[in-house]
Design a protein around this motif. Sequence first.
Motif, mmCIF file in Angstrom:
data_model
loop_
_atom_site.group_PDB
_atom_site.id
_atom_site.type_symbol
_atom_site.label_atom_id
_atom_site.label_comp_id
_atom_site.label_asym_id
_atom_site.label_seq_id
_atom_site.Cartn_x
_atom_site.Cartn_y
_atom_site.Cartn_z
ATOM 1 N N ASP A 74 -43.369 21.044 49.599
ATOM 2 C CA ASP A 74 -42.888 19.692 49.823
ATOM 3 C C ASP A 74 -41.707 19.634 50.782
ATOM 4 O OD1 ASP A 74 -44.747 18.577 48.152
ATOM 5 O OD2 ASP A 74 -43.495 18.767 46.383
ATOM 6 N N ILE A 167 -30.513 5.392 49.108
ATOM 7 C CA ILE A 167 -30.998 6.676 49.608
ATOM 8 C C ILE A 167 -30.276 6.991 50.909
ATOM 9 C CG2 ILE A 167 -33.264 6.387 48.519
ATOM 10 C CD1 ILE A 167 -34.368 5.632 51.280
ATOM 11 N N GLU A 190 -42.927 -1.395 49.856
ATOM 12 C CA GLU A 190 -41.681 -0.626 49.764
ATOM 13 C C GLU A 190 -40.933 -0.852 51.066
ATOM 14 O OE1 GLU A 190 -41.182 2.608 47.383
ATOM 15 O OE2 GLU A 190 -40.013 3.816 48.784
ATOM 16 N N GLN A 214 -46.773 7.818 48.213
ATOM 17 C CA GLN A 214 -45.358 8.131 48.100
ATOM 18 C C GLN A 214 -44.992 9.408 48.841
ATOM 19 O OE1 GLN A 214 -43.135 5.850 46.401
ATOM 20 N NE2 GLN A 214 -41.888 7.002 47.853
ATOM 21 N N ASP A 215 -45.864 10.414 48.801
ATOM 22 C CA ASP A 215 -45.596 11.649 49.542
ATOM 23 C C ASP A 215 -45.537 11.381 51.038
ATOM 24 O OD1 ASP A 215 -45.454 13.117 47.238
ATOM 25 O OD2 ASP A 215 -47.489 13.914 47.363
ATOM 26 N N ASP A 218 -42.230 9.697 51.778
ATOM 27 C CA ASP A 218 -41.144 10.682 51.724
ATOM 28 C C ASP A 218 -41.105 11.522 52.995
ATOM 29 O OD1 ASP A 218 -40.519 9.734 49.239
ATOM 30 O OD2 ASP A 218 -41.487 11.359 48.136
ATOM 31 N N THR A 219 -42.278 11.929 53.494
ATOM 32 C CA THR A 219 -42.342 12.718 54.718
ATOM 33 C C THR A 219 -41.765 11.933 55.897
ATOM 34 O OG1 THR A 219 -44.293 13.966 53.998
ATOM 35 C CG2 THR A 219 -43.905 13.840 56.368
ATOM 36 N N ILE A 221 -39.669 9.316 55.811
ATOM 37 C CA ILE A 221 -38.229 9.049 55.627
ATOM 38 C C ILE A 221 -37.390 10.294 55.874
ATOM 39 C CG2 ILE A 221 -36.467 8.341 53.971
ATOM 40 C CD1 ILE A 221 -38.335 6.118 55.057
ATOM 41 N N ARG A 222 -37.830 11.439 55.375
ATOM 42 C CA ARG A 222 -37.065 12.670 55.569
ATOM 43 C C ARG A 222 -36.991 13.067 57.043
ATOM 44 N NH1 ARG A 222 -39.879 14.714 50.896
ATOM 45 N NH2 ARG A 222 -41.276 15.826 52.300
#
Length: 227
Positions: A74, A167, A190, A214-215, A218-219, A221-222
């Motif tokens: 992840d 965040i 979201e 969601q994954d 997250d990818t 956003i990171r």
Amino acid sequence: MKRCSNCGSENRRNAVFCSSCGFKLNSGGSNSWWKKQSQTSKVLIAITIPFILIIAIAITATVFSDYGTESDYDSVDATGGSALTESYLNKFKGNGISFSYPKTWTIYTPEDKSSDAVVDLKSYDMGINSIMTVYKKPYTLDAEALRDIWLEVCYEKGDTVEYVKEIKVDGNRAYAIKSFYYSNGCGEHEYIVFTDGTYEYSLLFTSDDISLIQDDIDTIIRSFRVE
């Protein structure tokens, strides 16, 4: 039978004192072996046991440390990928922003494209329809004000807000807002909003089921970077 160590007489197995000389007999319990050891042996044993324990603890710590340093699927680095994730990621770069996104997503141009929209993406994966839009405009509001505006939009539309949480996006304080909408069908939003002091950014994800992407979120956003 139990032999007396003082006079050599035989005594009953459970006798405590010798029937001949009255000497206290050895019980043969757990301390008998230790009592037979010389003082030198006792010192050596006392030194050796802690040393063995220290070695055992060090080996155990090394084993668990090795497990802890194994790569995590992840994890995504600052540029949005690693050797493990590069194979399933594409990268968008333009209009002063960049981010990585899964290859299940494609860039497209909607019919009613907003003038503030930098890029639009869509995905149809696992039978789930999802879209994403990145908005960018000159800075006039801080992150808290942007959060409140999107919350007001949700409430005006009659959406149900599930959470609001703080965040980080590219080191900037940001807010994530998840809501359920019911007009024109049902689905989930979201919102990710933040500012870098020069521009305001809003990322809007819409899906039949946000939890299933969601994954992907997250990818993105990171890996999101303001250039």
